[in-house]
Write a protein that holds these residues in place. Structure first.
Motif, PDB file in Angstrom:
ATOM      1  N   PRO A   1       0.794  -1.232   0.000  1.00 35.03           N
ATOM      2  CA  PRO A   1       0.000   0.000   0.000  1.00 35.03           C
ATOM      3  C   PRO A   1       0.829   1.287   0.000  1.00 35.03           C
ATOM      4  O   PRO A   1       0.488   2.254  -0.691  1.00 35.03           O
ATOM      5  N   SER A   2       1.919   1.319   0.757  1.00 38.72           N
ATOM      6  CA  SER A   2       2.723   2.541   0.842  1.00 38.72           C
ATOM      7  C   SER A   2       3.313   2.941  -0.498  1.00 38.72           C
ATOM      8  O   SER A   2       3.555   4.137  -0.752  1.00 38.72           O
ATOM      9  N   VAL A   3       3.543   1.985  -1.373  1.00 34.21           N
ATOM     10  CA  VAL A   3       4.141   2.277  -2.678  1.00 34.21           C
ATOM     11  C   VAL A   3       3.187   3.111  -3.528  1.00 34.21           C
ATOM     12  O   VAL A   3       3.600   4.041  -4.226  1.00 34.21           O
TER      13      VAL A   3
ATOM     14  N   LEU B   1       3.037   9.357 -10.642  1.00 33.31           N
ATOM     15  CA  LEU B   1       2.898   8.085 -11.336  1.00 33.31           C
ATOM     16  C   LEU B   1       1.619   7.375 -10.899  1.00 33.31           C
ATOM     17  O   LEU B   1       1.295   7.322  -9.713  1.00 33.31           O
ATOM     18  N   LYS B   2       0.896   6.836 -11.879  1.00 35.58           N
ATOM     19  CA  LYS B   2      -0.317   6.076 -11.616  1.00 35.58           C
ATOM     20  C   LYS B   2      -0.229   4.749 -12.362  1.00 35.58           C
ATOM     21  O   LYS B   2       0.402   4.660 -13.412  1.00 35.58           O
ATOM     22  N   LEU B   3      -0.887   3.742 -11.831  1.00 36.68           N
ATOM     23  CA  LEU B   3      -0.844   2.409 -12.422  1.00 36.68           C
ATOM     24  C   LEU B   3      -2.251   1.979 -12.805  1.00 36.68           C
ATOM     25  O   LEU B   3      -3.158   1.964 -11.971  1.00 36.68           O
TER      26      LEU B   3
ATOM     27  N   PRO C   1      -4.525  -0.247  -4.126  1.00 31.38           N
ATOM     28  CA  PRO C   1      -3.682  -0.953  -3.155  1.00 31.38           C
ATOM     29  C   PRO C   1      -4.400  -2.204  -2.653  1.00 31.38           C
ATOM     30  O   PRO C   1      -5.625  -2.259  -2.637  1.00 31.38           O
ATOM     31  N   PRO C   2      -3.657  -3.206  -2.242  1.00 23.73           N
ATOM     32  CA  PRO C   2      -4.291  -4.427  -1.717  1.00 23.73           C
ATOM     33  C   PRO C   2      -5.122  -4.131  -0.478  1.00 23.73           C
ATOM     34  O   PRO C   2      -4.751  -3.296   0.355  1.00 23.73           O
TER      35      PRO C   2
END
Length: 345
Positions: A151-153, A162-164, A188-189
């Motif tokens: 999650p912190s990433v 940056l977005k994924l 995030p998980p």
């Protein structure tokens, strides 16, 4: 029988000096401490989130080969893989850190060490000594899936533009890139997912690493001979080439076997062919790979993929031992077929 020319074989050789890396392959590319790493895809497609990543050899092998090159203090952020992730430490001292928050144990490794990390758990790695280091990485299966980030990433990545996207594509808003209309962002998980990615006990994780002195030559190897040693490192099951399972055996399947090959000065291995993919990475020294129509001289850091069925031999032409790590593309590799036997058929 396919004839492999010198030119064709050279296309299957990736020299260390010719590696083409990417500094923004993943969502953590601008995170302080992670912004100086280079990622490589040697045998693809790999797990890069940036389509600009160079894939040196796209041919399907049943596994992927990649690498990371990092300077002192540089980290690779906490992530989880769906398939096997196995490391060969080529240069530098490294620390593998476990858990979503880097607080569930660590493992220190040095040049020549091999470590494999279980699937479905968080890991990251940090370069610990001065200078630049290189990790050679084998990922299981033709499609190793996408990385699951801690999650912190995600939070730090967003802070740096940056977005994924779902599906694994990286969007760099600092370059003017926009999230496509209707596209979903990777999230995030969840807390439930984090429980599924729990870290095993450290006494278990320690079993998945080997130092060179623990890599014992197998006298039953068909390649063993004067000045030649082959040691098993990873083997999910007993194989047909004189090797039993192990010494590294996990609760997950690697789908490939990893061996360490050592040739003393002047030592040779007669021509033989394999029934599965064979990828050779030279850790140190000089290794000659020869076949009927040519030969290649490999040095430290070079990678070669040998075609299935090609009769080839090895020789150490230098004054120091040649040490290579060999990935065989099957959980249970078959015995080699010696060229003399082929000729007699």
């Amino acid at each position: 029988m396919t004839k492999w020319t010198q030119t064709e074989m050279e296309k299957r050789l990736v020299r260390y000096a010719d590696l083409k890396g990417l500094r923004n392959a993943f969502i953590d590319a601008r995170t302080p401490g992670s912004d100086r790493k280079e990622n490589f895809t040697i045998i693809g497609p790999g797990v890069s989130e940036n389509p600009a990543q160079v894939v040196h050899i796209p041919e399907a092998h049943g596994f992927n080969v990649g690498a990371a090159r990092q300077p002192f203090g540089c980290t690779n952020s906490q992530h989880s893989h769906l398939t096997a992730e196995t490391f060969v430490v080529h240069t530098g001292k490294w620390r593998f850190v476990f858990g979503a928050n880097k607080d569930e144990g660590y493992l220190d490794v040095e040049p020549g060490d091999v470590a494999t990390v279980p699937t479905h758990m968080f890991r990251g790695f940090e370069k610990r000594d001065e200078g630049t280091g290189f990790l050679y990485v084998v990922l299981g299966h033709d499609d190793p899936g996408k990385v699951v980030w801690a999650p912190s990433v995600f939070k730090m990545a967003e802070d740096f533009g940056l977005k994924l996207l779902k599906g694994g594509k990286l969007i760099d808003t600092t370059l003017g890139e926009k999230v496509p209309e209707g596209a979903e962002l990777e999230q995030p998980p969840t807390a439930e997912k984090l429980k599924e990615l729990a870290t095993p006990p450290m006494d278990e994780l320690a079993k998945y690493a080997l130092k060179p002195e623990q890599m014992k030559a197998n006298p039953n190897s068909p390649l063993a001979g004067e000045g030649v040693e082959e040691a098993a490192l990873i083997g999910d099951v007993d194989a047909g080439d004189g090797f039993t399972a192990g010494p590294i055996v996990g609760h997950w399947q690697h789908g490939f076997a990893l061996r360490r090959l050592k040739l003393a000065t002047g030592a040779t291995i007669a021509p033989h062919s394999r029934s599965e993919q064979e990828v050779i990475f030279v850790q140190s020294g000089t290794l000659e790979v020869n076949w009927a129509d040519g030969k290649l001289i490999m040095g430290a850091g070079d990678t070669l993929t040998v075609p299935i069925g090609l009769a080839h031999g090895f020789r150490n032409p230098a004054s120091a031992d040649a040490i290579a790590f060999v990935v065989r593309g099957a959980a249970a590799p078959a015995a080699p077929v010696w060229a003399t036997a082929q000729a007699a058929e």
